[in-house]
Design a protein around this motif. Structure first.
Motif, PDB file in Angstrom:
ATOM      1  N   GLY A  48       1.773  -6.364   7.291  1.00  0.00           N
ATOM      2  CA  GLY A  48       2.164  -5.522   6.240  1.00  0.00           C
ATOM      3  C   GLY A  48       2.453  -3.715   7.159  1.00  0.00           C
ATOM      4  N   ALA A  49       3.239  -2.855   6.266  1.00  0.00           N
ATOM      5  CA  ALA A  49       3.299  -2.209   7.157  1.00  0.00           C
ATOM      6  C   ALA A  49       3.327  -1.011   6.193  1.00  0.00           C
ATOM      7  N   GLY A  50       2.426  -0.724   4.873  1.00  0.00           N
ATOM      8  CA  GLY A  50       2.349   0.456   4.199  1.00  0.00           C
ATOM      9  C   GLY A  50       1.006   1.700   4.915  1.00  0.00           C
ATOM     10  N   GLY A  51       0.439   1.826   3.093  1.00  0.00           N
ATOM     11  CA  GLY A  51      -0.917   3.140   3.946  1.00  0.00           C
ATOM     12  C   GLY A  51      -1.883   2.221   5.111  1.00  0.00           C
ATOM     13  N   VAL A  52      -2.137   1.590   4.459  1.00  0.00           N
ATOM     14  CA  VAL A  52      -3.158   0.689   4.991  1.00  0.00           C
ATOM     15  C   VAL A  52      -3.346   0.310   6.092  1.00  0.00           C
ATOM     16  N   ALA A  53      -1.788  -0.188   6.366  1.00  0.00           N
ATOM     17  CA  ALA A  53      -0.922  -0.411   8.425  1.00  0.00           C
ATOM     18  C   ALA A  53      -1.474   0.656   8.975  1.00  0.00           C
TER      19      ALA A  53
ATOM     20  N   LEU B 231       4.208  -7.560  11.882  1.00  0.00           N
ATOM     21  CA  LEU B 231       5.355  -7.899  10.758  1.00  0.00           C
ATOM     22  C   LEU B 231       5.084  -7.517   9.808  1.00  0.00           C
ATOM     23  N   ASN B 232       6.359  -7.278   8.989  1.00  0.00           N
ATOM     24  CA  ASN B 232       5.904  -6.893   7.468  1.00  0.00           C
ATOM     25  C   ASN B 232       7.314  -7.063   6.592  1.00  0.00           C
ATOM     26  N   ARG B 233       7.534  -7.815   5.587  1.00  0.00           N
ATOM     27  CA  ARG B 233       8.338  -9.084   4.178  1.00  0.00           C
ATOM     28  C   ARG B 233       9.285  -7.918   4.349  1.00  0.00           C
ATOM     29  N   THR B 234       9.190  -6.250   5.100  1.00  0.00           N
ATOM     30  CA  THR B 234      10.358  -4.957   4.474  1.00  0.00           C
ATOM     31  C   THR B 234      10.652  -4.738   5.982  1.00  0.00           C
ATOM     32  N   VAL B 235      11.942  -5.807   6.875  1.00  0.00           N
ATOM     33  CA  VAL B 235      11.409  -5.058   8.201  1.00  0.00           C
ATOM     34  C   VAL B 235      11.888  -4.013   8.747  1.00  0.00           C
ATOM     35  N   SER B 236      12.264  -3.286   7.393  1.00  0.00           N
ATOM     36  CA  SER B 236      12.855  -1.839   7.798  1.00  0.00           C
ATOM     37  C   SER B 236      11.417  -0.990   7.823  1.00  0.00           C
ATOM     38  N   ARG B 237      10.135  -1.214   6.918  1.00  0.00           N
ATOM     39  CA  ARG B 237       9.064  -0.616   7.036  1.00  0.00           C
ATOM     40  C   ARG B 237       8.286  -0.930   8.182  1.00  0.00           C
ATOM     41  N   ALA B 238       8.305  -2.247   8.152  1.00  0.00           N
ATOM     42  CA  ALA B 238       7.566  -2.430   9.824  1.00  0.00           C
ATOM     43  C   ALA B 238       8.720  -2.251  11.558  1.00  0.00           C
TER      44      ALA B 238
ATOM     45  N   ALA C 237      -3.228  -6.741   6.216  1.00  0.00           N
ATOM     46  CA  ALA C 237      -2.938  -4.981   6.064  1.00  0.00           C
ATOM     47  C   ALA C 237      -2.560  -5.255   4.289  1.00  0.00           C
ATOM     48  N   THR C 238      -1.924  -6.389   3.951  1.00  0.00           N
ATOM     49  CA  THR C 238      -0.882  -6.501   2.609  1.00  0.00           C
ATOM     50  C   THR C 238      -1.989  -6.585   2.051  1.00  0.00           C
ATOM     51  N   SER C 239      -1.704  -6.501   0.259  1.00  0.00           N
ATOM     52  CA  SER C 239      -3.121  -6.755  -0.799  1.00  0.00           C
ATOM     53  C   SER C 239      -2.343  -8.631  -1.410  1.00  0.00           C
ATOM     54  N   ILE C 240      -1.500  -9.196  -0.362  1.00  0.00           N
ATOM     55  CA  ILE C 240      -1.947 -10.736  -0.591  1.00  0.00           C
ATOM     56  C   ILE C 240      -3.295 -10.599  -0.586  1.00  0.00           C
TER      57      ILE C 240
ATOM     58  N   ASP D 157      -9.545  -8.825   7.420  1.00  0.00           N
ATOM     59  CA  ASP D 157      -8.536  -9.384   6.058  1.00  0.00           C
ATOM     60  C   ASP D 157      -9.005  -7.706   5.164  1.00  0.00           C
ATOM     61  N   SER D 158      -7.892  -6.273   4.844  1.00  0.00           N
ATOM     62  CA  SER D 158      -8.162  -4.842   4.825  1.00  0.00           C
ATOM     63  C   SER D 158      -9.010  -5.681   2.913  1.00  0.00           C
ATOM     64  N   VAL D 159      -8.321  -6.881   2.368  1.00  0.00           N
ATOM     65  CA  VAL D 159      -8.517  -6.665   0.861  1.00  0.00           C
ATOM     66  C   VAL D 159      -9.932  -6.671   0.997  1.00  0.00           C
TER      67      VAL D 159
ATOM     68  N   ASP E 116     -14.250  -9.007   6.774  1.00  0.00           N
ATOM     69  CA  ASP E 116     -13.735  -8.554   5.582  1.00  0.00           C
ATOM     70  C   ASP E 116     -13.577  -6.722   5.486  1.00  0.00           C
ATOM     71  N   GLY E 117     -12.146  -6.243   4.051  1.00  0.00           N
ATOM     72  CA  GLY E 117     -12.262  -5.200   2.959  1.00  0.00           C
ATOM     73  C   GLY E 117     -13.919  -4.430   3.266  1.00  0.00           C
ATOM     74  N   TYR E 118     -14.424  -5.220   2.412  1.00  0.00           N
ATOM     75  CA  TYR E 118     -15.768  -4.431   1.512  1.00  0.00           C
ATOM     76  C   TYR E 118     -16.177  -3.741   2.569  1.00  0.00           C
TER      77      TYR E 118
HETATM   78  N1  LIG Z   1     -10.852  -2.256   2.300  1.00  0.00           N
HETATM   79  C1  LIG Z   1     -10.178  -0.656   2.321  1.00  0.00           C
HETATM   80  O1  LIG Z   1     -10.845   0.318   2.316  1.00  0.00           O
HETATM   81  C2  LIG Z   1      -9.667  -0.481   1.557  1.00  0.00           C
HETATM   82  C3  LIG Z   1      -9.012   0.203   1.727  1.00  0.00           C
HETATM   83  C4  LIG Z   1      -7.379   0.370   0.737  1.00  0.00           C
HETATM   84  C5  LIG Z   1      -6.016  -0.756   1.151  1.00  0.00           C
HETATM   85  N2  LIG Z   1      -6.964  -1.843   0.485  1.00  0.00           N
HETATM   86  C6  LIG Z   1      -6.097  -3.369   0.670  1.00  0.00           C
HETATM   87  O2  LIG Z   1      -4.897  -2.736   1.211  1.00  0.00           O
HETATM   88  C7  LIG Z   1      -3.832  -3.364   1.011  1.00  0.00           C
HETATM   89  C8  LIG Z   1      -2.462  -2.962   0.375  1.00  0.00           C
HETATM   90  O3  LIG Z   1      -2.823  -1.554   0.703  1.00  0.00           O
HETATM   91  P1  LIG Z   1      -1.350   0.276   0.560  1.00  0.00           P
HETATM   92  O4  LIG Z   1      -1.811   1.058   0.469  1.00  0.00           O
HETATM   93  O5  LIG Z   1      -0.591  -0.289   2.851  1.00  0.00           O
HETATM   94  O6  LIG Z   1      -0.532  -0.746  -0.033  1.00  0.00           O
HETATM   95  P2  LIG Z   1       1.158  -0.045   0.393  1.00  0.00           P
HETATM   96  O7  LIG Z   1       1.090   0.980   0.957  1.00  0.00           O
HETATM   97  O8  LIG Z   1       1.786  -0.251  -1.410  1.00  0.00           O
HETATM   98  O9  LIG Z   1       1.534  -1.780   0.996  1.00  0.00           O
HETATM   99  C9  LIG Z   1       1.609  -2.638   1.077  1.00  0.00           C
HETATM  100  C10 LIG Z   1       1.865  -3.671   1.991  1.00  0.00           C
HETATM  101  O10 LIG Z   1       1.490  -4.859   1.304  1.00  0.00           O
HETATM  102  C11 LIG Z   1       2.809  -5.814   1.580  1.00  0.00           C
HETATM  103  N3  LIG Z   1       3.427  -6.905   0.619  1.00  0.00           N
HETATM  104  C12 LIG Z   1       2.605  -6.398  -1.534  1.00  0.00           C
HETATM  105  N4  LIG Z   1       3.007  -8.077  -1.605  1.00  0.00           N
HETATM  106  C13 LIG Z   1       3.371  -8.213  -1.105  1.00  0.00           C
HETATM  107  C14 LIG Z   1       4.071  -9.857  -0.837  1.00  0.00           C
HETATM  108  N5  LIG Z   1       3.614 -10.547  -1.834  1.00  0.00           N
HETATM  109  N6  LIG Z   1       4.335 -10.352   0.610  1.00  0.00           N
HETATM  110  C15 LIG Z   1       4.160  -9.791   1.469  1.00  0.00           C
HETATM  111  N7  LIG Z   1       3.967  -8.357   1.316  1.00  0.00           N
HETATM  112  C16 LIG Z   1       3.202  -8.089   0.411  1.00  0.00           C
HETATM  113  C17 LIG Z   1       4.011  -5.048   1.578  1.00  0.00           C
HETATM  114  O11 LIG Z   1       5.129  -5.204   2.122  1.00  0.00           O
HETATM  115  P3  LIG Z   1       6.613  -4.661   1.969  1.00  0.00           P
HETATM  116  O12 LIG Z   1       6.951  -3.343   2.568  1.00  0.00           O
HETATM  117  O13 LIG Z   1       7.498  -5.463   2.058  1.00  0.00           O
HETATM  118  O14 LIG Z   1       6.266  -4.015   0.051  1.00  0.00           O
HETATM  119  C18 LIG Z   1       3.278  -3.822   2.476  1.00  0.00           C
HETATM  120  O15 LIG Z   1       3.456  -3.946   4.289  1.00  0.00           O
HETATM  121  C19 LIG Z   1      -4.669  -2.969  -1.171  1.00  0.00           C
HETATM  122  O16 LIG Z   1      -3.892  -4.030  -1.748  1.00  0.00           O
HETATM  123  C20 LIG Z   1      -5.816  -3.188  -0.548  1.00  0.00           C
HETATM  124  O17 LIG Z   1      -6.029  -5.021  -0.742  1.00  0.00           O
HETATM  125  C21 LIG Z   1      -7.784  -2.052   1.947  1.00  0.00           C
END
Ligand SMILES: NC(=O)c1ccc[n+]([C@@H]2O[C@H](COP(=O)([O-])OP(=O)(O)OC[C@H]3O[C@@H](n4cnc5c(N)ncnc54)[C@H](OP(=O)(O)O)[C@@H]3O)[C@@H](O)[C@H]2O)c1
Length: 478
Positions: free
Chosen positions: A344-349, A366-373, A402-405, A433-435, A456-458
């Motif tokens: 994952g390479a989004g906000g949480v990552a 490692l991330n699905r979208t390589v440019s973000r990684a 760090a993805t939503s998977i 797992d951050s989920v 765990d994410g909780y």
């Molecule tokens: N525990 C906590 O306190 C806490 C707090 C916030 C969030 N979270 C968890 O963290 C997750 C991510 O949040 P975020 O804010 O980082 O979201 P985000 O910025 O939207 O990033 C989502 C990440 O998940 C990847 N992704 C989503 N669907 C995918 C799929 N089907 N296959 C492969 N990669 C996939 C995205 O890859 P791409 O770049 O390729 O789109 C991106 O890296 C949340 O869904 C939540 O479960 C936990």
């Protein structure tokens, strides 16, 4: 005070609802326009709690077409029968309202203005001033919220009325007006309205009396500090439960509400003087930075803020996600010199990645979208790549999802297959797992089967909320 409206269509049903509502409401609002076989004498004779008697035309949001003269007669009759309050619309006209006020006796007269289309601050203030001149016991101003910012108009008006020593009921209608229905009493509203129970709402955005009393402690204090969650969506968050529960346990005059925001800039302008602090969630963690007055070192480095505090009029941003995640990982395994694979390479990552690097971990993104990684990898000066690299990388000590998977509803999905997981992990590896919804994801279940340590994410959520609570109050949540 909390008023519960009774909008039953028959007297018998209204009597039943009134009895039930009297268990939790401070005041009962009797909507006479809703009752087809109106028995006002029996309703007033059988009341247990004080009542507000009102009857509205269709144009005023009422349910029947009773003529104006009949409506006035009903109000006069309610005064005769000793109702504690009567509520008349401002649109009735000054002369008729003055006459009702002149015969009120011990009954208190509420003069109301409703705007079912929108909230215009100038118009609201003008109506408040006009109603004030009629010298009713209570002024009521209610308007439709087209945006979250409209709620701030009502809260400001309540502040003005408080300074002037006027009794005012003010809040917004509609789904977007929910916040003012909760907060109005904290800002000095004479009362707020609540439904008897879920499903018995007489207006959209109305909450039930149990939630207002239990979760938000509406009747317990005034002039407290207001906190909240700013995001879109916000319904999924557990913040309102966690923070309000802790405020209650610690007997703090503070409340936490959800702010469903569309335009962040306008929200900050409207609410900066009204609230003490707020949590920030998707999609605003980066956008908020340019709208506040400063950020602390960690939030500045990461470029993401999840907590904002009003410090002597200045809004300062913090990031508690980093500590939240790192505390959880390090409670199971020290990060220093460990090989950490983060998917994952989004906000949480981003937050976790900064934390891992800060603790001396050897990070691979490692991330699905390589440019973000690539972008995050370059920023953190670490190895990165696409998900295809999962087939090639060497064994790791820690895996972070760090993805939503794996999140509801797709609970059977995993960010990497069982075989890859088995191949990649070192003996005794930690899988985090951050989920957090569900708490035990498929990834964690499979990792446990392979003998891994898991986190765990909780726990991450609670840890970051604890850090946030410390910023809000100086006290610990856990
Ligand atoms: N525990 C906590 O306190 C806490 C707090 C916030 C969030 N979270 C968890 O963290 C997750 C991510 O949040 P975020 O804010 O980082 O979201 P985000 O910025 O939207 O990033 C989502 C990440 O998940 C990847 N992704 C989503 N669907 C995918 C799929 N089907 N296959 C492969 N990669 C996939 C995205 O890859 P791409 O770049 O390729 O789109 C991106 O890296 C949340 O869904 C939540 O479960 C936990």
């Amino acid at each position: 005070m909390i008023a519960v409206p009774i909008a039953a269509s028959m007297t018998k049903e209204a009597l039943k609802d009134m009895k039930e509502a009297s268990k939790s409401a401070d005041v009962i609002e009797l909507r006479l326009d809703c009752i087809k076989d109106l028995g006002l004498e029996i309703l007033l004779a059988k009341r247990i709690k004080p009542v507000i008697v009102t009857t509205r035309s269709k144009a005023e949001g009422g349910r029947s077409n009773i003529s104006e003269s009949r409506r006035i007669k009903l109000i006069e009759k309610a005064i005769d029968l000793g109702a504690e309050f009567v509520d008349v619309e401002f649109s009735l006209g000054s002369e008729k309202i003055k006459r009702i006020i002149s015969i009120r006796g011990k009954t208190k007269v509420i003069v109301s203005y409703h705007n079912f289309k929108g909230t215009d601050e100038k118009e609201i203030i003008a109506k408040y001033e006009k109603i004030k001149r009629l010298k009713p016991n209570v002024i009521k101003i209610v308007s439709f919220a087209n945006s979250i910012d409209d709620n701030a108009v009502m809260l400001r008006l309540l502040k003005t009325a408080k300074k002037e020593g006027k009794d005012l009921i003010a809040f917004c209608m509609g789904e977007k007006g929910e916040v003012s229905r909760i907060l109005c009493n904290f800002f000095g509203s004479f009362l707020t309205f609540a439904s008897l129970c879920k499903g018995k709402e007489s207006a959209p955005g109305q909450l039930d009396v149990k939630t207002l009393k239990g979760l938000y402690r509406i009747n317990e204090f005034r002039n407290g500090e207001v906190f909240g969650l700013v995001g879109n969506p916000v319904k999924q968050s557990k913040g309102i439960l966690i923070h309000n529960d802790a405020f209650k346990k610690l007997e703090m005059n503070k409340v936490y509400v959800n702010f469903l925001v569309e335009d962040l800039s306008s929200f900050v302008k409207s609410f900066r003087k009204l609230i003490k602090g707020f949590s920030v969630t998707i999609p605003f963690k980066r956008e908020i930075i340019k709208l506040i007055d400063g950020v602390d070192l960690t939030a500045g480095k990461i470029g993401a803020v999840n907590t904002v505090i009003n410090e002597n009029g200045k809004l300062i941003g913090y990031n508690t996600d980093v500590k939240g995640a790192i505390n959880v990982i390090e409670s199971k395994m020290k990060i220093k010199n460990k090989r950490v694979l983060m998917i994952g390479a989004g906000g949480v990552a981003r937050a976790i990645g900064y934390g891992v690097k800060g603790k001396g971990g050897r990070l691979i993104i490692l991330n699905r979208t390589v440019s973000r990684a690539k972008s995050l990898g370059n920023e953190l000066k670490c190895e990165y790549g696409g998900l295809d690299k999962l087939n090639k990388i060497d064994k790791v000590d820690i895996i972070v999802n760090a993805t939503s998977i794996g999140m509801v509803p797709k609970v059977n999905e995993m960010p990497l297959g069982k075989d890859k997981l088995r191949r990649i992990i070192k003996k005794g590896a930690l899988v985090f797992d951050s989920v957090y919804n569900p708490r035990k994801t498929k990834l964690l279940k499979e990792a446990e089967k392979l003998g891994c340590n898991t986190a765990d994410g909780y726990d991450m959520f609670i840890n970051q909320a604890d850090e946030q609570f410390k910023l809000f109050t100086g006290r610990r949540l856990i």
